[in-house]
Scaffold this motif. Sequence first.
Motif, short mmCIF file in Angstrom:
data_model
loop_
_atom_site.label_atom_id
_atom_site.label_comp_id
_atom_site.label_asym_id
_atom_site.label_seq_id
_atom_site.Cartn_x
_atom_site.Cartn_y
_atom_site.Cartn_z
N SER A 1 0.71 -1.01 0.20
CA SER A 1 0.11 0.18 0.05
C SER A 1 1.12 1.30 -0.24
O SER A 1 2.08 1.26 0.40
CB SER A 1 -1.05 0.06 1.14
N GLU B 1 6.94 4.70 6.09
CA GLU B 1 5.80 4.15 6.97
C GLU B 1 5.65 5.20 8.04
O GLU B 1 6.29 6.39 8.08
CB GLU B 1 6.26 2.98 7.59
N GLU C 1 1.53 3.95 15.30
CA GLU C 1 0.46 3.33 14.59
C GLU C 1 -0.30 2.29 15.79
O GLU C 1 0.27 1.71 16.39
CB GLU C 1 0.92 2.29 13.48
N LYS D 1 -3.49 -0.45 16.53
CA LYS D 1 -3.87 -1.81 15.87
C LYS D 1 -5.09 -1.37 14.71
O LYS D 1 -5.23 -2.14 13.68
CB LYS D 1 -4.58 -2.68 16.78
N ARG D 2 -5.95 -0.56 15.11
CA ARG D 2 -7.16 0.12 14.29
C ARG D 2 -6.34 0.55 12.84
O ARG D 2 -5.59 1.61 13.15
CB ARG D 2 -7.84 0.71 14.81
N LYS D 3 -6.57 0.15 11.71
CA LYS D 3 -5.96 0.66 10.51
C LYS D 3 -6.17 2.19 10.39
O LYS D 3 -7.25 2.81 10.46
CB LYS D 3 -6.42 0.15 9.41
N SER D 4 -5.20 3.11 10.05
CA SER D 4 -5.07 4.37 9.81
C SER D 4 -5.38 5.42 11.39
O SER D 4 -5.82 6.32 10.98
CB SER D 4 -6.10 4.68 8.55
N ARG E 1 -6.33 10.51 12.83
CA ARG E 1 -6.92 9.44 12.12
C ARG E 1 -6.81 10.02 10.71
O ARG E 1 -6.84 11.02 10.19
CB ARG E 1 -8.56 9.53 12.27
#
Length: 159
Positions: free
Chosen positions: A21, A50, A80, A82-85, A126
């Motif tokens: 990605s 990253e 970062e 655990k929840r993406k983005s 976010r």
Amino acid sequence: MRKYITSILFIVAINNSFGQSIFKKNDIYIEAGGNGLFGSVNYERQLTHEPGIGMRVGLGFYAENLSYITIPVGIDYLFELKRKSSFIDAGLGITWTRSEITAIGRNVYAKGDRFVNFIPGIGYRRHTPRDVMWRVSITPVINKNTFVPWLGISVGKRF
């Protein structure tokens, strides 16, 4: 045989590089409170491929009797979650400003005084699927004369 193994490794490497990605490194956003003191427009650049270390610069304002320009700069690190983005955003900012004759507490600043505010910050950030970035931070303002608890709310676009 070597030719086939080399070809297979080359195809796997190309496939992996296209399958990653793309992390967008740039943000432009407006901020109420935060490093710009009352409000600012900022540009931020992530220095790594990253989420990690980034730098920001902006143009803001501070209003007492009149409006004064502020120049917020800073460095931050995105941890970062655990929840993406989703990220914990921790950093340190420095904001240059000047004042007219102003009384804050027992301190009086003379006309044209320039001073530096140190603004550490920690908050939640976010990134949405539509490349919108928003953030809520605790950003206390510390200078040679005072400590002021402060908050910052940001919203902007990633590119």
